[in-house]
Design an enzyme around this catalytic site. Sequence first.
Site, mmCIF file in Angstrom:
data_model
loop_
_atom_site.group_PDB
_atom_site.id
_atom_site.type_symbol
_atom_site.label_atom_id
_atom_site.label_comp_id
_atom_site.label_asym_id
_atom_site.label_seq_id
_atom_site.Cartn_x
_atom_site.Cartn_y
_atom_site.Cartn_z
ATOM 1 N N THR A 76 0.849 -1.185 0.000
ATOM 2 C CA THR A 76 0.000 0.000 0.000
ATOM 3 C C THR A 76 0.889 1.240 0.000
ATOM 4 O O THR A 76 2.119 1.147 0.041
ATOM 5 C CB THR A 76 -0.976 0.016 1.191
ATOM 6 O OG1 THR A 76 -1.982 1.024 0.956
ATOM 7 C CG2 THR A 76 -0.268 0.313 2.506
ATOM 8 N N SER A 138 -7.462 1.302 4.119
ATOM 9 C CA SER A 138 -6.753 0.022 4.132
ATOM 10 C C SER A 138 -6.418 -0.364 5.567
ATOM 11 O O SER A 138 -6.239 0.517 6.425
ATOM 12 C CB SER A 138 -5.466 0.128 3.307
ATOM 13 O OG SER A 138 -5.744 0.526 1.977
ATOM 14 N N GLY A 151 -2.267 -0.874 12.000
ATOM 15 C CA GLY A 151 -3.649 -0.421 12.141
ATOM 16 C C GLY A 151 -4.303 -0.066 10.820
ATOM 17 O O GLY A 151 -4.359 -0.892 9.911
ATOM 18 N N CYS A 169 -3.054 -3.295 -2.250
ATOM 19 C CA CYS A 169 -3.451 -4.454 -1.446
ATOM 20 C C CYS A 169 -3.488 -5.728 -2.280
ATOM 21 O O CYS A 169 -4.182 -6.689 -1.943
ATOM 22 C CB CYS A 169 -4.798 -4.199 -0.770
ATOM 23 S SG CYS A 169 -4.798 -2.715 0.258
#
Length: 217
Positions: A76, A138, A151, A169
Amino acid sequence: MQQDHLTVRYWGQASYEHVWHTMQLFTDRRDEHTEDEFWLVEHLPVFTQGQAGKPEHILDSGEIPLVQTDRGGQVTYHGPGQLVLYLLLDVRRKKLGVRHLVTSMESAIISLLALYQIEAYAKPDAPGVYVGESKIASLGLRVRRGCSFHGLALNVNMDLNPFLRINPCGYAGMAMTQCCALGGPQSLEEAQSRLVPLLAEQLGYQHLYYTTEKMKL
């Protein structure tokens, strides 16, 4: 130490690697008396590749650094204008499973967007939050010694072009969107002021303590 107490720590803008290594140290050094924390960060531009990440999902990183990290998930992008919220929680003490953590993060983001009449949803087979066919947030977690770190990342008001350099992703052609384009929160301050209490409530924290004090380890 009370289980319904939570420290919310504002980092401001910081490099990914510095915050990541600080998370690791915090997790390794905490004990049964250490209070749980949320860390709010705005990262400098960086691509991060999760433990299961495949190199073919990085199309052209260019001048943006790529960091191999220890969270779950694929590749990401993080950058200015994206709200990153890290969950430094003793999940064993709170009796929370990873699935519960993921669902809580997704539900809090969906609730935040609903305040702006934005209809968002989660996918059972692809963690994160979506609006239409586009992804707006995400998720990636790691649990070590019964404690979580890493997180969520919510796109608020940022340059989305770097996402075109990867398969976000792990999904080729995954469209990305952000709050400011949908009539949602226009700034990180606006987004975090509403998201933090929503997520804290999902996880059972009733007493929140906000600080800008830098983490000392």
